[in-house]
Every structure is written in structure tokens, then in C-alpha cells.
Motif scaffolding. Structure first.
Motif, PDB file in Angstrom:
ATOM      1  N   ALA A 256      86.063  -9.540 -27.420  1.00  9.24           N
ATOM      2  CA  ALA A 256      84.689  -9.309 -26.961  1.00  9.24           C
ATOM      3  C   ALA A 256      83.852  -8.708 -28.094  1.00  9.24           C
ATOM      4  O   ALA A 256      82.701  -9.123 -28.317  1.00  9.24           O
ATOM      5  N   ILE A 257      84.429  -7.745 -28.817  1.00 13.53           N
ATOM      6  CA  ILE A 257      83.724  -7.157 -29.962  1.00 13.53           C
ATOM      7  C   ILE A 257      83.534  -8.192 -31.068  1.00 13.53           C
ATOM      8  O   ILE A 257      82.456  -8.292 -31.679  1.00 13.53           O
ATOM      9  N   ALA A 258      84.585  -8.985 -31.336  1.00 14.39           N
ATOM     10  CA  ALA A 258      84.513  -9.960 -32.425  1.00 14.39           C
ATOM     11  C   ALA A 258      83.468 -11.041 -32.145  1.00 14.39           C
ATOM     12  O   ALA A 258      82.630 -11.351 -33.021  1.00 14.39           O
ATOM     13  N   ILE A 259      83.497 -11.622 -30.952  1.00 11.41           N
ATOM     14  CA  ILE A 259      82.572 -12.726 -30.633  1.00 11.41           C
ATOM     15  C   ILE A 259      81.139 -12.221 -30.526  1.00 11.41           C
ATOM     16  O   ILE A 259      80.202 -12.824 -31.081  1.00 11.41           O
ATOM     17  N   SER A 260      80.941 -11.106 -29.807  1.00 13.40           N
ATOM     18  CA  SER A 260      79.574 -10.585 -29.680  1.00 13.40           C
ATOM     19  C   SER A 260      79.050 -10.111 -31.038  1.00 13.40           C
ATOM     20  O   SER A 260      77.860 -10.273 -31.350  1.00 13.40           O
ATOM     21  N   GLY A 261      79.926  -9.556 -31.875  1.00 12.05           N
ATOM     22  CA  GLY A 261      79.502  -9.137 -33.215  1.00 12.05           C
ATOM     23  C   GLY A 261      79.081 -10.317 -34.084  1.00 12.05           C
ATOM     24  O   GLY A 261      78.105 -10.231 -34.838  1.00 12.05           O
ATOM     25  N   LEU A 262      79.830 -11.427 -33.966  1.00 12.67           N
ATOM     26  CA  LEU A 262      79.463 -12.628 -34.731  1.00 12.67           C
ATOM     27  C   LEU A 262      78.115 -13.186 -34.262  1.00 12.67           C
ATOM     28  O   LEU A 262      77.289 -13.603 -35.086  1.00 12.67           O
ATOM     29  N   ILE A 263      77.893 -13.171 -32.948  1.00  8.31           N
ATOM     30  CA  ILE A 263      76.604 -13.639 -32.418  1.00  8.31           C
ATOM     31  C   ILE A 263      75.468 -12.734 -32.902  1.00  8.31           C
ATOM     32  O   ILE A 263      74.370 -13.211 -33.240  1.00  8.31           O
ATOM     33  N   LEU A 264      75.734 -11.440 -32.952  1.00 13.96           N
ATOM     34  CA  LEU A 264      74.712 -10.512 -33.449  1.00 13.96           C
ATOM     35  C   LEU A 264      74.382 -10.796 -34.915  1.00 13.96           C
ATOM     36  O   LEU A 264      73.200 -10.759 -35.315  1.00 13.96           O
ATOM     37  N   LEU A 265      75.400 -11.070 -35.717  1.00 16.09           N
ATOM     38  CA  LEU A 265      75.150 -11.404 -37.123  1.00 16.09           C
ATOM     39  C   LEU A 265      74.275 -12.646 -37.249  1.00 16.09           C
ATOM     40  O   LEU A 265      73.282 -12.658 -37.996  1.00 16.09           O
ATOM     41  N   LEU A 266      74.641 -13.689 -36.530  1.00 14.61           N
ATOM     42  CA  LEU A 266      73.912 -14.966 -36.657  1.00 14.61           C
ATOM     43  C   LEU A 266      72.494 -14.864 -36.111  1.00 14.61           C
ATOM     44  O   LEU A 266      71.531 -15.306 -36.766  1.00 14.61           O
ATOM     45  N   THR A 267      72.350 -14.277 -34.918  1.00 14.03           N
ATOM     46  CA  THR A 267      71.004 -14.191 -34.337  1.00 14.03           C
ATOM     47  C   THR A 267      70.125 -13.225 -35.130  1.00 14.03           C
ATOM     48  O   THR A 267      68.896 -13.413 -35.201  1.00 14.03           O
ATOM     49  N   GLY A 268      70.748 -12.204 -35.731  1.00 15.87           N
ATOM     50  CA  GLY A 268      69.967 -11.312 -36.590  1.00 15.87           C
ATOM     51  C   GLY A 268      69.408 -12.057 -37.788  1.00 15.87           C
ATOM     52  O   GLY A 268      68.265 -11.818 -38.218  1.00 15.87           O
ATOM     53  N   ILE A 269      70.186 -12.990 -38.331  1.00 16.51           N
ATOM     54  CA  ILE A 269      69.715 -13.809 -39.459  1.00 16.51           C
ATOM     55  C   ILE A 269      68.650 -14.787 -38.993  1.00 16.51           C
ATOM     56  O   ILE A 269      67.623 -15.002 -39.679  1.00 16.51           O
ATOM     57  N   PHE A 270      68.848 -15.357 -37.806  1.00 14.92           N
ATOM     58  CA  PHE A 270      67.907 -16.370 -37.308  1.00 14.92           C
ATOM     59  C   PHE A 270      66.560 -15.769 -36.925  1.00 14.92           C
ATOM     60  O   PHE A 270      65.569 -16.500 -36.815  1.00 14.92           O
ATOM     61  N   GLU A 271      66.521 -14.446 -36.707  1.00 19.05           N
ATOM     62  CA  GLU A 271      65.233 -13.815 -36.441  1.00 19.05           C
ATOM     63  C   GLU A 271      64.373 -13.765 -37.703  1.00 19.05           C
ATOM     64  O   GLU A 271      63.157 -13.536 -37.612  1.00 19.05           O
ATOM     65  N   LEU A 272      64.998 -13.942 -38.843  1.00 16.96           N
ATOM     66  CA  LEU A 272      64.253 -14.052 -40.098  1.00 16.96           C
ATOM     67  C   LEU A 272      63.818 -15.515 -40.277  1.00 16.96           C
ATOM     68  O   LEU A 272      64.433 -16.426 -39.727  1.00 16.96           O
ATOM     69  N   PRO A 273      62.816 -15.755 -41.052  1.00 24.65           N
ATOM     70  CA  PRO A 273      62.348 -17.152 -41.240  1.00 24.65           C
ATOM     71  C   PRO A 273      63.236 -17.929 -42.213  1.00 24.65           C
ATOM     72  O   PRO A 273      62.812 -18.299 -43.316  1.00 24.65           O
ATOM     73  N   VAL A 274      64.492 -18.147 -41.800  1.00 24.36           N
ATOM     74  CA  VAL A 274      65.422 -18.837 -42.693  1.00 24.36           C
ATOM     75  C   VAL A 274      65.871 -20.183 -42.134  1.00 24.36           C
ATOM     76  O   VAL A 274      66.354 -21.037 -42.892  1.00 24.36           O
ATOM     77  N   ALA A 275      65.756 -20.362 -40.803  1.00 19.90           N
ATOM     78  CA  ALA A 275      66.287 -21.584 -40.192  1.00 19.90           C
ATOM     79  C   ALA A 275      65.581 -22.828 -40.714  1.00 19.90           C
ATOM     80  O   ALA A 275      66.230 -23.826 -41.063  1.00 19.90           O
ATOM     81  N   LYS A 276      64.250 -22.766 -40.787  1.00 12.56           N
ATOM     82  CA  LYS A 276      63.515 -23.918 -41.299  1.00 12.56           C
ATOM     83  C   LYS A 276      63.626 -24.017 -42.819  1.00 12.56           C
ATOM     84  O   LYS A 276      63.731 -25.111 -43.389  1.00 12.56           O
ATOM     85  N   ARG A 277      63.586 -22.871 -43.463  1.00 16.14           N
ATOM     86  CA  ARG A 277      63.604 -22.853 -44.922  1.00 16.14           C
ATOM     87  C   ARG A 277      64.874 -23.494 -45.477  1.00 16.14           C
ATOM     88  O   ARG A 277      64.837 -24.208 -46.486  1.00 16.14           O
ATOM     89  N   TYR A 278      65.994 -23.222 -44.830  1.00 17.94           N
ATOM     90  CA  TYR A 278      67.279 -23.743 -45.327  1.00 17.94           C
ATOM     91  C   TYR A 278      67.821 -24.881 -44.466  1.00 17.94           C
ATOM     92  O   TYR A 278      69.014 -25.170 -44.501  1.00 17.94           O
ATOM     93  N   TYR A 279      66.931 -25.480 -43.663  1.00 17.61           N
ATOM     94  CA  TYR A 279      67.242 -26.691 -42.895  1.00 17.61           C
ATOM     95  C   TYR A 279      68.398 -26.500 -41.906  1.00 17.61           C
ATOM     96  O   TYR A 279      69.146 -27.439 -41.601  1.00 17.61           O
ATOM     97  N   ILE A 280      68.508 -25.269 -41.395  1.00 18.51           N
ATOM     98  CA  ILE A 280      69.540 -25.017 -40.394  1.00 18.51           C
ATOM     99  C   ILE A 280      69.207 -25.758 -39.094  1.00 18.51           C
ATOM    100  O   ILE A 280      70.105 -26.197 -38.369  1.00 18.51           O
ATOM    101  N   ILE A 281      67.915 -25.930 -38.831  1.00 18.94           N
ATOM    102  CA  ILE A 281      67.504 -26.592 -37.597  1.00 18.94           C
ATOM    103  C   ILE A 281      67.878 -28.068 -37.591  1.00 18.94           C
ATOM    104  O   ILE A 281      67.882 -28.705 -36.535  1.00 18.94           O
ATOM    105  N   THR A 282      68.214 -28.625 -38.751  1.00 17.24           N
ATOM    106  CA  THR A 282      68.609 -30.033 -38.800  1.00 17.24           C
ATOM    107  C   THR A 282      70.054 -30.253 -38.362  1.00 17.24           C
ATOM    108  O   THR A 282      70.461 -31.385 -38.112  1.00 17.24           O
ATOM    109  N   VAL A 283      70.807 -29.161 -38.261  1.00 22.32           N
ATOM    110  CA  VAL A 283      72.201 -29.263 -37.796  1.00 22.32           C
ATOM    111  C   VAL A 283      72.181 -29.524 -36.295  1.00 22.32           C
ATOM    112  O   VAL A 283      71.480 -28.823 -35.552  1.00 22.32           O
ATOM    113  N   PRO A 284      72.920 -30.525 -35.810  1.00 25.71           N
ATOM    114  CA  PRO A 284      72.912 -30.826 -34.371  1.00 25.71           C
ATOM    115  C   PRO A 284      73.276 -29.606 -33.535  1.00 25.71           C
ATOM    116  O   PRO A 284      74.272 -28.925 -33.791  1.00 25.71           O
ATOM    117  N   GLY A 285      72.434 -29.290 -32.545  1.00 28.86           N
ATOM    118  CA  GLY A 285      72.678 -28.170 -31.644  1.00 28.86           C
ATOM    119  C   GLY A 285      72.091 -26.854 -32.105  1.00 28.86           C
ATOM    120  O   GLY A 285      72.167 -25.859 -31.375  1.00 28.86           O
TER     121      GLY A 285
END
Length: 281
Positions: free
Chosen positions: A25-54
Motif C-alpha cells: 500500500a505504501i509502495a503503490i500509493s508512493g509511486l502514484i504520488l511521485l508520478l502525479t506530483g510530476i504531472f502537476e508540473l507542465p511536463v506531460a505536453k513538453r515531453y510528449y507523455i500525453i502521446t503514450v496510449p492511456g
């Protein structure tokens, strides 16, 4: 604790099911926190993360923020449960001990052939130090995250100084958590630690590995196993008294004489009574 030796399977139970649930529970929720914390920054479009399916949602700040809040709720709840539950049970195996720093250096040297690794308890000294470090990082993230969440929901006019401190602490905690995650993965990649990977998923490790590396831990399990259990009072044997016990009286069995022998005894007795006493000359 569910620690138990399964000699017929060459296994020993290292973690209970509850501990495995806490870990993941700590590992999975911690990983989600890391990723969503990064996605709150304007990086998804800049590095074409949004082009990845899903991953098209990664450019949406609100979606990332809500996922971040949900993961933070699980992360905080499990962390508090872990602290309270194991604290009340008095389980201190993961707390740092005196000499752990020096012992960790000895263990690391043994990985490259410089010396021999000493017998270990259930947890290695570097595991105990890492646990304390991770606990401090998690505390930083939870407290600073609560301040930022309170500002977003209830106090948009919060003091700029308080918000700035909370933001810096949260960002530093994010970086430290990411580095701690990488260090955790690097420790698992070391060959001497491979047998412990099984325990992360099943809660059990090989018995021969545990005897080789965690002999002090196995000694503790075997000592607990050999301690006799207390017998309930109602099942206890009655105490023996020092006072002598009265033995049952023996039954005297009278043997009956035949009638003829009885008559002869009476006649001889009568003759003895009638015979006059003899005087000595």
C-alpha cells in the motif's frame, strides 16, 4: 508476528500478510504520488507523455491533483496505522540500534570481498537505518502536504511565508523520497539480497538462506518455540500434601476351623482346668 520455521518446505515466515499489505500500500500509493506530483508540473505536453496510449490525462492538472489527493490519503492512513499498530505491539526490530552505521560499512565491504559478513538478526543494519530515514522523509511529506492541501481547500489567503516553507519542504521531501526509492531498488539488485525478494511477495524466505545470513534471528525464533506454554489452573495437577494419608484398614479374614477340631480344643481346655496342681517334692 507470524514468524515460523517451515522446515519441511525449507522456508521461514518473515512477514505476515498484514505487513505485506502495508508494504505494498505504501509502495503503490508512493509511486502514484511521485508520478502525479510530476504531472502537476507542465511536463506531460513538453515531453510528449500525453502521446503514450492511456496517458492523455497527464496534461490535466485537476485530474492529476485529485489522484494525488487520493494516493496521499492512502499513503498517510497506512503510515499512521503502521506506526500505531506496531508501536502498541512493541515491535522494535526495524528501529536503528547502536553500531548500525559501522555494521553497515562491514556488510557493504563484504559485498566486494573485503571481510566476512557477521551473523545478522531479522533485519540488516542498513535496513534499520534506511527505515529511519524513510520515516523522516514520509513525515516531511505528510506534514507539508497537509499545509498545502489546507491552503488549496480552506485558506487560499494563507501566509505566503508559511506556504513557501511548506512548498520547499514538500519539494525536498519529494526528491529525497525518489532517491530513497532508487536506493531501495539498487539494494535489491545486489546478489546477496536476491533471496529476500521472495519475501516481498510471499512473506517467506528460504530457510537455508536465513540460517546462513540471519542466524541470530532464527535463534530467537527457536528459543520462543522452546518456551513451555502456561498450563491453565483448572488443568493443573493437584498439589501433593506432605501430611500422611490414612490407609484403609485391612480386612481381617477369619479362617473357620472344622467342627471336630473345635470340640477337641474345648475338651482339652476342660481337662486342664480340672487337673489339680502338682507340688514339687
Amino acid at each position: 508476528m507470524a514468524e515460523k520455521i517451515l522446515a519441511h518446505k525449507n522456508l521461514v515466515v518473515r512477514h505476515s500478510k498484514l505487513e505485506l499489505m502495508e508494504h505494498w500500500a505504501i509502495a503503490i500509493s508512493g509511486l502514484i504520488l511521485l508520478l502525479t506530483g510530476i504531472f502537476e508540473l507542465p511536463v506531460a505536453k513538453r515531453y510528449y507523455i500525453i502521446t503514450v496510449p492511456g496517458l492523455g490525462w497527464t496534461a490535466d492538472f485537476i485530474t492529476s491533483l485529485y489522484l494525488h489527493y487520493a494516493a496521499a490519503l492512502v499513503f498517510s492512513a497506512v503510515g499512521i496505522f503502521h506506526l500505531v499498530y506496531h508501536g502498541l505491539r512493541g515491535e522494535k526490530g526495524l528501529l536503528p540500534q547502536k553500531g548500525d552505521a559501522a555494521a553497515s560499512i562491514t556488510v557493504i565491504k563484504s559485498f566486494i570481498g573485503l571481510g566476512k559478513e557477521p551473523p545478522m538478526h531479522k533485519y540488516l543494519p542498513e535496513q534499520r537505518l534506511a527505515y529511519a530515514g524513510m520515516a523522516f522523509i514520509i513525515l516531511m511529506l505528510i506534514l507539508s502536504g497537509l499545509v498545502k492541501t489546507y491552503k488549496n481547500i480552506y485558506a487560499p489567503d494563507m501566509s505566503h511565508t508559511v506556504l513557501l516553507w511548506a512548498t520547499w519542504i514538500h519539494n525536498i521531501g519529494f526528491i529525497l523520497f525518489f532517491l530513497a526509492f532508487l536506493a531501495h531498488m539498487a539494494a535489491i539488485a545486489l546478489r546477496p539480497n536476491w533471496p529476500m525478494v521472495r519475501g516481498i511477495f510471499t512473506g517467506k524466505v528460504r530457510l537455508d538462506y536465513a540460517r546462513h545470513r540471519h542466524s541470530l534471528w532464527l535463534d530467537e525464533i527457536e528459543q520462543k518455540k522452546n518456551i513451555p506454554e502456561a498450563v491453565p489452573d483448572e488443568m493443573a495437577a493437584p498439589e501433593k500434601s506432605d501430611a500422611p494419608t490414612a490407609e484403609p484398614p485391612e480386612l481381617k479374614q477369619e479362617t473357620e476351623q472344622p467342627i471336630g477340631e473345635k470340640l477337641e480344643d474345648k475338651i482339652s481346655a476342660t481337662e486342664n482346668e480340672e487337673k489339680p496342681p502338682q507340688t514339687e517334692a
